[in-house]
Write an enzyme that holds these catalytic residues in place. Structure first.
Site, PDB file in Angstrom:
ATOM      1  N   ARG A 327       0.832  -1.206   0.000  1.00 21.61           N
ATOM      2  CA  ARG A 327       0.000   0.000   0.000  1.00 21.61           C
ATOM      3  C   ARG A 327       0.865   1.253   0.000  1.00 21.61           C
ATOM      4  O   ARG A 327       0.478   2.270  -0.577  1.00 21.61           O
ATOM      5  CB  ARG A 327      -0.965  -0.001   1.184  1.00 21.61           C
ATOM      6  CG  ARG A 327      -1.988   1.126   1.135  1.00 21.61           C
ATOM      7  CD  ARG A 327      -3.048   1.002   2.207  1.00 21.61           C
ATOM      8  NE  ARG A 327      -4.126   0.102   1.837  1.00 21.61           N
ATOM      9  CZ  ARG A 327      -5.277   0.482   1.276  1.00 21.61           C
ATOM     10  NH1 ARG A 327      -5.479   1.754   0.981  1.00 21.61           N
ATOM     11  NH2 ARG A 327      -6.209  -0.401   1.002  1.00 21.61           N
ATOM     12  N   GLU A 729      -9.529   6.198   7.577  1.00 21.23           N
ATOM     13  CA  GLU A 729      -8.096   6.421   7.441  1.00 21.23           C
ATOM     14  C   GLU A 729      -7.695   7.689   6.697  1.00 21.23           C
ATOM     15  O   GLU A 729      -6.729   8.358   7.093  1.00 21.23           O
ATOM     16  CB  GLU A 729      -7.459   5.206   6.746  1.00 21.23           C
ATOM     17  CG  GLU A 729      -7.482   3.952   7.586  1.00 21.23           C
ATOM     18  CD  GLU A 729      -7.007   2.734   6.804  1.00 21.23           C
ATOM     19  OE1 GLU A 729      -5.919   2.239   7.103  1.00 21.23           O
ATOM     20  OE2 GLU A 729      -7.743   2.305   5.889  1.00 21.23           O
TER      21      GLU A 729
END
Length: 782
Positions: A327, A729
């Site tokens: 990621r 997030e």
């Protein structure tokens, strides 16, 4: 205590109370304030309940040559002591590949690694006993830092490369080039409720575990593996956590396994609740990174080619380092089109605790690299960094392909930045900051606007699924269960709002229940900001199944068509007559219509070929931007955040109050990572910052007095639940604006003639050293 009246919340008139788009408080907010919320350690102790503690290694890398536990067993109150030799199943708790033991047997690999556990009649007795073991070691050379691991080529996973275009040629032929590096620190989760598990033996050798975990199914499956029993012999229940932030996605498994082993051994309930120091020493953290870059760009600041090398400290095992580092690679573009780019990722093995998930899951570290590059370009060309950012943004129908060949179709970055630039008075404030600095020899201000583009979905495709279970009782009340876990982020409230909306009943009639592996099986972790997307859709699916049964029954019972049946405001309209929802439910029950249903959802469109580094790993992107203004003291390096302006895209918000809270909280947590939260290991591999006295999270006084948050409510173009967007997030990365505002303030100390060197976290010490280093460079030039 009664829950606050929904009338006190923002509820649209003339409709049900607490439906979708209403601004409601989190369902347990009043209990948090009053102290009535029950966490694992608040569950009343059963008769004979025991308490556990863990004995750990004091050596970061060694052969364990002697482990004498007789002094432990001789301590008052001790009932049982277990080591690796007492595990009936597999001594391995890793969630992915490789191995990480419950208890080290012959080799210890980090200071703080568990080597045994003790159960006693009180917490104090257990903890005292755990310190009495006699251990002898043959020391081995430890690898503590990323630099050491790179030098010895020691990795937990193979390195990985993502490439698009020809970055080497583009950089070589570019009019301007810059190279450099950035050290990015890690972060402890510092959840208010520490790691805790309560294991209660059941008949037939089964075990019930109350765990503070974001991933009940993983705890269930791992405990079963360690106990050598089938999954159906282990039930895991979670009502709420006192914070998680990723630190209870895999890390909770160790403590649940130890509590279950001791409960199985003693046939008594066992509570294992960690104190703060041990919690911080034993559990993994956000990965710290060494990021190196080389970039080529034109006279305007447009990036022509860029190379990144990302090296992270992973610890002794893979844990979640694979997807975290992937990621980071996915977000090394952040909001910018990179036509020619190469990203190399190294997953370094070190003799430190295995690092793990943390809010953003590698995304923040990836974004820090590209935002540093853009900032450096601007300072080299003597341009406003915002102008360089705008120049390199992803376009619409052009310049819109990521390094992994996913087309950016739903971004509104240009709109967000344009609107925020205007509403924050960025240009006017830029002039005001320059004027302030010109007249202030000791205090200097800085300003920065940074964007965020964050991909929503688990990058491991099969995890993108959710499940739910709904019962409707004959009085019209509803029982709701799903695979999401509550850690304060409001998923339970949002999913309850979705169910209330589907049945068109007040949310008071929807009962939120504990997440339980015996009700909804094989769930994914509450992570990746996708929990409402997945479990909300699953709950919608279950509710619609029941609703459609009721519609068909009503049409038959009242001799009309299904199209003449509708639900609204706690009632059901059937042709020309209206009856209460509860009455229709009772009639349906009497007609033997099922009033219970499971629900399921899997995210469409997503796919990814990791070997080719091509595909669509994300269903959509959540975007936002922030402007931060700071002031620094050039004599001490102390700094303060003066004002923040945020504009964040939440889609059609299911609950604006909760979304706003997530944005504010995520921003402040990110600010802590970037400015105050410093993890330190000494040369022998011991964590020296393992308590609030040495590890500084943000406090109330760190929150800016002028904190302006606006929600951009534009419907999600994808078929996400009620066209909302994830918000857990992405806001954390809005805090990057604080770091670059600090860098801007430091640069002003030499008239912006040089770009300052500043690593993460930008503590007062680092800010002061940066100012001094910049001054020395200026003096050398003269």
């Amino acid at each position: 205590m009664q829950q606050p009246s929904l009338a006190e919340s923002t509820v649209s008139p003339g409709r049900i109370r607490g439906g979708v788009h209403d601004a409601l408080p989190q369902d347990s907010a009043h209990k948090h304030v009053s102290g009535e919320a029950v966490y694992v350690d608040d569950i009343p102790a059963a008769e004979g309940q025991l308490y556990a503690a863990i004995g750990v290694s004091d050596n970061p890398h060694a052969r364990l040559t002697r482990l004498d536990l007789q002094p432990v067993e001789d301590m008052d109150g001790v009932v049982a002591v277990l080591t690796a030799n007492d595990i009936p199943g597999v001594n391995n708790i890793t969630p992915t590949v490789g191995s990480e033991p419950v208890f080290a047997r012959e080799l210890v690999e980090y200071a703080g690694q568990p080597i045994f556990a003790v159960a006693a009649k009180s917490v104090e007795q257990a903890r005292r006993a755990a310190r009495k073991a006699i251990t002898h070691y043959d020391d081995l050379d430890p690898i503590i830092t990323v630099d050491q691991a790179l030098e010895k080529q020691c990795y937990v996973l193979p390195s990985h490369t993502m490439k698009r275009g020809d970055s080497k040629t583009a950089i070589a032929s570019a009019p301007h080039k810059i190279s450099g590096n950035l050290r990015i620190g890690g972060q402890d989760h510092f959840y208010l409720e520490g790691q805790v598990a309560l294991a209660i033996p059941q008949e037939d050798g089964d075990v019930l575990i109350h765990s503070s975990t974001q991933h009940p199914s993983e705890v269930q499956h791992t405990v079963a593996k360690v106990l050598s029993c089938p999954n159906n012999a282990v039930t895991v229940e979670v009502r709420r956590m006192g914070g998680g932030f990723g630190g209870k996605e895999t890390q909770a498994t160790l403590f649940a396994c130890i509590a279950a082993l001791l409960a199985r051994e003693t046939r008594m309930p066992v509570n294992l609740c960690m104190d703060r120091d041990d919690d911080m020493i034993i559990t993994g953290k956000r990965h710290d990174f060494l990021t190196e870059y080389e970039v080529g760009f034109d006279d305007d600041g447009r990036i022509l080619g860029v190379d990144f090398s990302l090296a992270s400290r992973c610890g002794i095992s893979a844990d979640l380092s694979g997807p975290v580092n992937d990621r980071a690679m996915f977000h090394s573009d952040n909001a910018y089109y990179l036509e020619n780019v190469t990203i190399n990722s190294h997953r370094c093995k070190t003799n430190t605790v295995s690092n793990t998930a943390f809010r953003g899951f590698g995304g923040p570290q990836g974004m820090m690299g590209i935002e540093t590059v853009v900032d450096e370009i601007a300072r080299r060309l003597n341009k406003d960094p915002l102008d360089v950012r705008k120049l390199n943004l992803y376009g619409v129908d052009e310049r819109d392909v990521t390094p992994y060949e996913m087309r950016v179709e739903d971004t509104n970055l240009s709109t967000i930045i344009r609107d925020l630039e205007q509403t924050s008075s960025y240009r006017e404030r830029r002039k005001a900051v320059a004027e302030f600095n010109a007249n202030s020899p000791l205090l200097k201000r800085g300003l920065a606007l940074t964007p965020v583009k964050f991909g929503i979905s688990f990058t491991l495709t099969h995890l993108n699924q959710g499940g739910a279970l709904i019962h409707v009782y004959t009085d019209g009340s509803v029982h709701l269960n799903h695979g999401g876990t509550e850690m304060g982020q409001g998923v339970m409230t949002k999913v309850a709002q979705i169910v209330a909306e589907e049945f068109q009943i007040d949310i008071d009639h929807v009962k939120i229940t504990s997440t339980n592996t015996g009700k909804v099986p094989n769930t994914s972790a509450t992570a990746a900001s996708a929990s409402t997307d997945l479990n909300g859709k699953a709950a919608e699916n279950a509710a619609r199944t029941i609703k459609n049964r009721l519609i068909d029954f009503a049409a038959q019972h009242f001799e009309t068509s299904a199209g003449e049946v509708s639900f609204r405001n706690n009632e059901v309209v059937v042709g020309k007559q209206t009856l209460p929802f509860a009455k229709l439910v009772k009639l349906a029950h009497q007609a033997r219509i099922s009033l219970s249903s499971t629900g399921f959802y899997s995210t469409p469109k997503i796919h990814y070929d990791r070997e080719a580094t091509r595909g669509r790993p994300f269903y959509y992107f959540a975007c936002g931007a922030a402007v931060s203004e700071v002031v620094i003291d050039t004599l001490t390096g102390e700094h303060k955040l003066l004002r923040v302006d945020i504009l964040h895209d939440v889609g059609k918000s299911i609950n604006p109050a909760i979304d706003r809270g997530q944005i504010e909280g995520g921003f402040v947590q990110g600010m802590g990572w970037l400015t105050t939260e410093e993890l330190c290991w000494d040369e022998s591999g011991h964590l020296t910052t393992h308590a609030p006295s040495t590890y500084k999270i943000p406090v109330c006084s760190d929150v800016p007095e002028d904190f302006r948050v606006s929600l951009l409510e534009a419907a999600n173009k994808e078929d996400v639940i009620y066209r909302s967007k994830a918000v857990g997030e992405p806001p954390l990365m809005l805090s990057l604006s604080v770091f670059f505002a600090l860098k801007d303030a430091i640069a002003s100390t030499n008239g912006h003639e040089r770009s300052p060197r500043l690593d993460v976290p930008a503590t007062p010490e680092r800010v002061l050293m940066s100012i001094q280093e910049l001054s020395h460079r200026h003096s050398d030039k003269i």
